[in-house]
Write an enzyme that holds these catalytic residues in place. Structure first.
Site, PDB file in Angstrom:
ATOM      1  CE  LYS A 220      -3.871   2.142   2.674  1.00  0.00           C
ATOM      2  NZ  LYS A 220      -3.549   2.913   1.977  1.00  0.00           N
TER       3      LYS A 220
ATOM      4  CD  GLU B 235      -2.065   5.744  -3.891  1.00  0.00           C
ATOM      5  OE1 GLU B 235      -3.148   5.291  -3.908  1.00  0.00           O
ATOM      6  OE2 GLU B 235      -1.649   6.666  -2.033  1.00  0.00           O
TER       7      GLU B 235
HETATM    8  S1  IVH Z   1      -6.866  -0.510  -4.143  1.00  0.00           S
HETATM    9  C1  IVH Z   1     -10.875  -0.205  -5.139  1.00  0.00           C
HETATM   10  N1  IVH Z   1      -4.057  -0.994  -4.129  1.00  0.00           N
HETATM   11  O1  IVH Z   1      -4.829   3.585  -0.829  1.00  0.00           O
HETATM   12  C2  IVH Z   1      -9.861   0.006  -4.597  1.00  0.00           C
HETATM   13  N2  IVH Z   1      -5.427   1.276  -2.885  1.00  0.00           N
HETATM   14  O2  IVH Z   1      -6.937   3.488   2.036  1.00  0.00           O
HETATM   15  C3  IVH Z   1      -8.823   0.660  -4.262  1.00  0.00           C
HETATM   16  N3  IVH Z   1      -3.332   2.542  -1.808  1.00  0.00           N
HETATM   17  O3  IVH Z   1      -7.486   5.803  -2.193  1.00  0.00           O
HETATM   18  C4  IVH Z   1      -7.568   1.266  -3.733  1.00  0.00           C
HETATM   19  N4  IVH Z   1      -1.593   1.402  -2.714  1.00  0.00           N
HETATM   20  O4  IVH Z   1      -5.115   6.100  -2.782  1.00  0.00           O
HETATM   21  C5  IVH Z   1      -5.066  -0.118  -3.829  1.00  0.00           C
HETATM   22  N5  IVH Z   1      -1.922  -0.841  -3.644  1.00  0.00           N
HETATM   23  C6  IVH Z   1      -3.298  -0.698  -3.578  1.00  0.00           C
HETATM   24  C7  IVH Z   1      -2.869   0.956  -3.351  1.00  0.00           C
HETATM   25  C8  IVH Z   1      -3.703   1.936  -2.612  1.00  0.00           C
HETATM   26  C9  IVH Z   1      -1.939   2.726  -2.295  1.00  0.00           C
HETATM   27  C10 IVH Z   1      -4.819   3.840  -1.710  1.00  0.00           C
HETATM   28  C11 IVH Z   1      -5.289   4.745  -2.304  1.00  0.00           C
HETATM   29  C12 IVH Z   1      -6.634   4.626  -1.815  1.00  0.00           C
HETATM   30  C13 IVH Z   1      -6.092   4.257  -0.633  1.00  0.00           C
HETATM   31  C14 IVH Z   1      -6.834   4.120   0.482  1.00  0.00           C
END
Ligand code: IVH
Length: 716
Positions: free
Chosen positions: A133, A191
């Site tokens: 993440k 991101e």
């Molecule tokens: S998936 C439909 N994958 O985390 C799913 N998010 O706390 C949407 N983020 O708004 C997000 N790395 O900005 C996803 N590998 C990753 C991510 C990620 C960072 C962020 C993203 C999201 C936030 C949620």
């Protein structure tokens, strides 16, 4: 000849015609320059007051030499109103956020929930992809015919900002997609982040130029992307990891893992630490691996995201309150630091809840300076035995409020003093504090008369998920309240109209100027039009969070209908105060409210309580008069036979869990109710259905077997 440097100091009366011409040219140039810094870059170089002086001087010189007024004179520009920022982009599919897991138990529970929801056998493997993440900000790039056509920030998930030119400067986002199997329309999401070395270098330059430093790489990435001058973004070395899609003209494939490979083949940067995992243990092992590598990476991570790999399962799982059911973020443990607890103060919330707050010796935790942290409530202070004067451990995780974890007993000074929870509210009214016998929260009993509660309500009203007015934050609202300018929400919308009447207009206040006042007034004007769910949430009714506000907006559709129904329910409840009565006996409006799936009796009573208070009715009425509250628009559902219908499920189903049936019905535009009434359109009757099936028959409602339901839900 006199040099320009001296003309700018000459008194207006002393200016010759030639000097005046010179001076007007200089002023026009300078004012344009500062306007640009202020409105477009959010980085003013001079104080508002100084800027106002420039403008005033320009006007005065023009008054003396009217024939010298320039074509491009600042006085000719329509007001000092804000120049447009970024254009708005409505995301065709919302950009979601993620639910959090804080430990392995939560991850196990996530897998179990998926199994229940999809009614999977105990032995059926649940494959996931574990991805780092990235601690940045999410953005989307839209490609048509393989060419990039638009870039957008996430914004609130529904509306983002058009940052096409800015995103185009990122090398990780190809301008043209590589390979042959490129969908005609493809929106790639991922991101934007900044690497540690680039962040350090940027701050070094900023320090050398006497510019404010960015607190951490995340803020720096956000600030750098959201530059109105994309030329500045280009110098900032931003990067991008792609991880999902939005709108797409063809099915993305069968699995998330495969989609990541396709992203890579089209030329995107995909994080190399992503792992495909065959079960929950593998997923947790991937977490450990990524956590181990974290320290050696040159960018920030704040956890690991697990995503269900099968895309057909993702579809069935759908989403719940703006987060997908098919993914979860397993957060890294919060960062901690030790510091001194100098004092404990009491913060009174909008419903009177009194929260003890630790006043700390400022300390940096995870890149952010923390000087206040929550101590939750009286019992928690006692449980952790935290005393004033203690050295305490403070932690901060992501964007949550910093917390005091514990006292460091080995460092406790003799004079450390236990905290006595106040018995009267710190507000001037000195109202008593009440605490229900089985409640942990102590409340001020002053209700609407307590100024702390009033300010807290106003703060909530302007908060991010509510009215979210730029330039009108907690600090400003509190200051307006203290000066008696804003007492109720509607006063915000009359601020500008009333501004001229006072001895001192806002533009002359300390820390304000014509520009910042105008900018805020413009932001307020923009919010005269607002969505119903935000409006409901903004009212700050106890226990009505965003998700519940949305349920209400969805059910009642318009402010008029919601308002009318709530008042009717409030009257019915007043006439039938006996708590043991069934909702149907209390009355029709009250029963309808309680029947909304997701609204429990206590929430219904909080709503009804709010609408029984004439002060609150007055606030809503005043707001209705000056705002345009947009009706709730259900997502486009095409020709769904279930759109707008009310459906009740009863008995056990074979093919679908109750949770999936409910989610499916809602995604097709239906409202799911908990009990049968004459307003019910369909009753789906599973095995061993009891009284609800009987009642449906009595009322002559349309009933469906499970097979008929599956057909309607297009799952057969
Ligand atoms: S998936 C439909 N994958 O985390 C799913 N998010 O706390 C949407 N983020 O708004 C997000 N790395 O900005 C996803 N590998 C990753 C991510 C990620 C960072 C962020 C993203 C999201 C936030 C949620």
């Amino acid at each position: 000849m006199t040099t320009p440097a001296r003309i700018d100091r000459l008194a207006i009366d002393a200016l010759t015609r030639e000097q005046a011409e010179f001076e007007l040219e200089r002023l026009a140039r300078e004012i344009v320059h500062h306007d640009g810094l202020y409105y477009q870059k959010d980085a003013p170089e001079i104080a508002d007051a100084e800027y106002d002086l420039l403008r005033r001087r320009n006007e005065e010189v023009e008054a003396r030499f009217p024939d010298l007024v320039r074509q491009d004179s600042p006085s000719k520009r329509v007001g000092a109103g804000p120049v447009e920022g970024f254009a708005e982009v409505r995301h065709s599919t919302p950009m979601l956020s993620l639910a959090n897991a804080f430990g392995p138990e939560d991850v196990h529970e996530f897998f179990a929930r998926i199994r229940r929801f999809l009614k999977l056998h105990a032995v059926e493997p649940i494959e996931t992809v574990a991805e780092p993440k990235i601690d940045g900000l999410s953005a989307a790039g839209r490609y048509e015919g393989g060419k990039v056509v638009r870039g957008a920030t996430r914004g609130d998930g529904v509306l983002g900002e058009d940052v096409t030119a800015n995103l185009a400067t990122l090398v990780d986002l190809p301008k043209t997609l590589a390979g042959r199997d490129v969908p005609e329309l493809l929106e790639v999401r991922g991101e934007v982040y900044m690497r540690h070395d680039d962040f350090a270098a940027l701050n070094k330059t900023r320090a050398a130029n006497n510019e404010a430093l960015y607190a951490n790489p995340r803020n720096s990435a956000a600030g750098s992307l959201r530059q109105l001058d994309a030329g500045i973004t280009a110098t900032r070395k931003l990067r991008f990891f792609a991880y999902s899609w939005g709108e797409i003209s063809e099915p993305p494939g069968d699995s998330h893992w495969h989609f990541l490979q396709r992203l890579e083949s089209w030329g995107f940067a995909v994080n190399p630490l992503a792992r495909k995992c065959s079960d929950v243990d593998h997923a947790l092992a991937a977490y450990e691996e990524i956590a181990d590598k974290r320290a050696s990476l040159d960018y920030d991570l704040d956890g690991v995201v697990y995503k269900i790999d099968r895309l057909d399962w993702q579809d069935r799982l759908g989403m719940v309150s703006r987060a997908p059911r098919w993914a979860i973020a397993h957060k890294f443990p919060a960062e901690q630091a030790e510091t001194l607890l100098n004092a404990i103060s009491i913060q009174v919330g909008r419903t009177g809840a009194m929260t003890p707050v630790a006043e700390l010796e400022p300390v940096t935790v995870g890149g952010v300076v923390v000087s206040r942290a929550t101590l939750h409530n009286e019992d928690e202070i006692a449980r952790r035995d935290v005393r004033i004067g203690d050295t305490v451990v403070v932690q901060r995780a992501g964007d949550v409020i910093p917390q005091v974890v514990r006292a460091v007993l080995g460092k406790r000074p003799k004079k450390a003093k236990p905290f006595t929870f106040p018995t009267i509210c710190p507000c001037d009214l000195k109202t008593s504090v009440v605490r229900g016998h089985d409640e942990v929260v102590a409340r001020c009993s002053g209700e609407l008369a307590c100024p702390y509660q009033q300010v807290a309500r106003l703060r909530h009203f302007v908060s991010r998920d509510a009215f979210d007015i730029e330039g009108l934050g907690v600090k400003q609202v509190s200051a307006f309240f203290e000066r008696g300018l804003v007492r109720t929400p509607v006063d915000i919308f009359n601020l500008e109209a009333n501004d001229g009447d006072k001895d001192k207009p806002l533009a002359e206040w300390d820390g304000w100027g014509a520009k910042s006042a105008d900018k805020m007034f413009a932001a307020i004007d923009e919010r005269r039009k607002i969505d119903l769910e935000r409006f409901i949430y903004a009212l700050g009714i106890r226990r009505i969070g965003l998700a519940t506000a949305r349920l209400l907006a969805q059910h009642y559709s318009s402010l008029g209908l919601w308002h009318k129904s709530m008042r009717a329910a409030a009257e019915e409840r007043l006439d039938a105060p006996d708590e043991s009565k069934k909702p149907e006996v209390v009355g029709e409006a009250y029963a309808e409210l309680c029947n909304i799936d997701g609204i429990g009796l206590s929430v219904a009573d909080d709503l009804v309580g709010f609408f029984s208070e004439s002060h609150n009715l007055g606030i809503i009425k005043d707001l209705e008069a000056c705002l345009e509250v947009a009706d709730f628009i259900a997502p486009a559902l095409g020709s769904s036979p279930l759109a707008g219908k009310t459906i009740v499920f009863t008995g056990a189903m074979e093919a679908m869990s109750r949770a999936e049936a409910k989610a499916r019905a809602e995604s097709l535009g239906a409202k799911v109710a908990g009990s049968v009434s004459k307003k019910t359109d369909y009753v789906v009757i599973g095995a061993d259905a009891g009284s609800k099936a009987k009642k449906a028959a009595e009322l002559g409602l349309t009933t469906l077997t499970e097979a008929e339901w599956l057909k309607l839900a297009e799952r057969l």
